[in-house]
Design an enzyme around this catalytic site. Sequence first.
Site, short mmCIF file in Angstrom:
data_model
loop_
_atom_site.label_atom_id
_atom_site.label_comp_id
_atom_site.label_asym_id
_atom_site.label_seq_id
_atom_site.Cartn_x
_atom_site.Cartn_y
_atom_site.Cartn_z
CG HIS A 14 -1.94 1.08 1.25
ND1 HIS A 14 -3.13 0.99 1.94
CD2 HIS A 14 -1.94 2.31 0.68
CE1 HIS A 14 -3.81 2.12 1.80
NE2 HIS A 14 -3.10 2.94 1.03
CD GLU A 197 -7.69 6.68 4.24
OE1 GLU A 197 -8.17 6.63 3.09
OE2 GLU A 197 -6.63 7.29 4.52
N1 HPA Z 1 -6.66 7.30 0.86
C1 HPA Z 1 -7.28 7.61 -0.28
N2 HPA Z 1 -6.65 8.07 -1.34
C2 HPA Z 1 -5.33 8.24 -1.27
C3 HPA Z 1 -4.64 7.93 -0.12
C4 HPA Z 1 -5.34 7.42 1.01
O1 HPA Z 1 -4.80 7.10 2.08
N3 HPA Z 1 -3.33 8.22 -0.38
C5 HPA Z 1 -3.26 8.65 -1.65
N4 HPA Z 1 -4.48 8.68 -2.20
ZN ZN Z 2 -3.70 4.75 0.31
#
Ligand code: HPA
Ligand code: ZN
Length: 326
Positions: A14, A197
């Site tokens: 990731h 997230e």
């Molecule tokens: N989340 C969503 N989009 C993103 C992220 C993330 O952590 N990092 C780079 N683009």
């Molecule tokens: Zn990411």
Amino acid sequence: MPDLITLLPKAELHLHIEGTLEPEMMFSLAARNHVGLPFETVEAVRAAYEFTDLQSFLDIYYRGAAALHTSQDFEDLMWAYLVRAAGDGVCHAEMFFDPQTHTERGIGFQVFMTGFARARERAGRELGITTGLIMCFLRHLGEPAALDTLEAAAPFFDELIGVGLDSSEVGYPPSRFQEVMGRAREAGLHVVAHAGEEGPPEYVWEALDLLGAERIDHGVRSESDPALVSRLAADRIPLTMCPLSNVRLRVFDRIEDHNLKRLMDAGVKVTINSDDPAYFGGYVADNYRAVQQGLGMSDAEMSQLARNSIEASFLDAGMKAQLLGD
Ligand code: HPA
Ligand code: ZN
């Protein structure tokens, strides 16, 4: 002396390549390409990295990515990351890139794919590390734009291992991207998705059941749904967690509050990654160290997390066994 964490063979799963753009490189690219930057100094850039949530980060991240113009820029960016990752004991990296961030500025696939191919080839030769590319769709641009992007990428499918979904999460559920992800699967590409997230557990369910996601990027908010945690554990769906990112984007107030260990103890296949290391204050080994200290985890648990990363990769069984020393 390298520490245990550095020595553990690990995969990074990731990692947004645009998120490895260090301020110093931002300035050197701007000078080389004779373009301006909205910042006067490296210190001013770093001072702007005070985020309150995902969107406040994305606004700055997309501005930074606009410093990338030529194949050489993309090659230099990826090479710098791979050198750094190899130094952290990464033996395999599956890297995200955001084509729409570049195509929207008139920079075509040929430009960045050429740079990526050169950096990856050199990393195989000089660093002995293997790499894969995962093309992410920006969810805030919607599915029609994602379908156009998949079509534009078709000549480069051989250079991709998979597709993902990133950018703003809340308000852009995975269910809106079923057609594009279905087509990518038919083309033989792996599917992953950022989910849980900032968004709710329902988005993780949708990524699994409607998109066929094989890994969930972040997934930390799954914890509030016990049935989902059971599903992730039973189906061995890996979560690619990014602890320092979660603290910087205020998903958790402090590293000590992170749920990585709880989810690991619940039987979920958890991995540690760096997300956007130039913005979040640490590369992958820094994330392992922060977790070990913050959550009081043993060396055996760190070793298990590194093994998880290799098992959760898209390498074939033979390569996995070789890296795991089995
Ligand atoms: N989340 C969503 N989009 C993103 C992220 C993330 O952590 N990092 C780079 N683009
Ligand atoms: Zn990411």
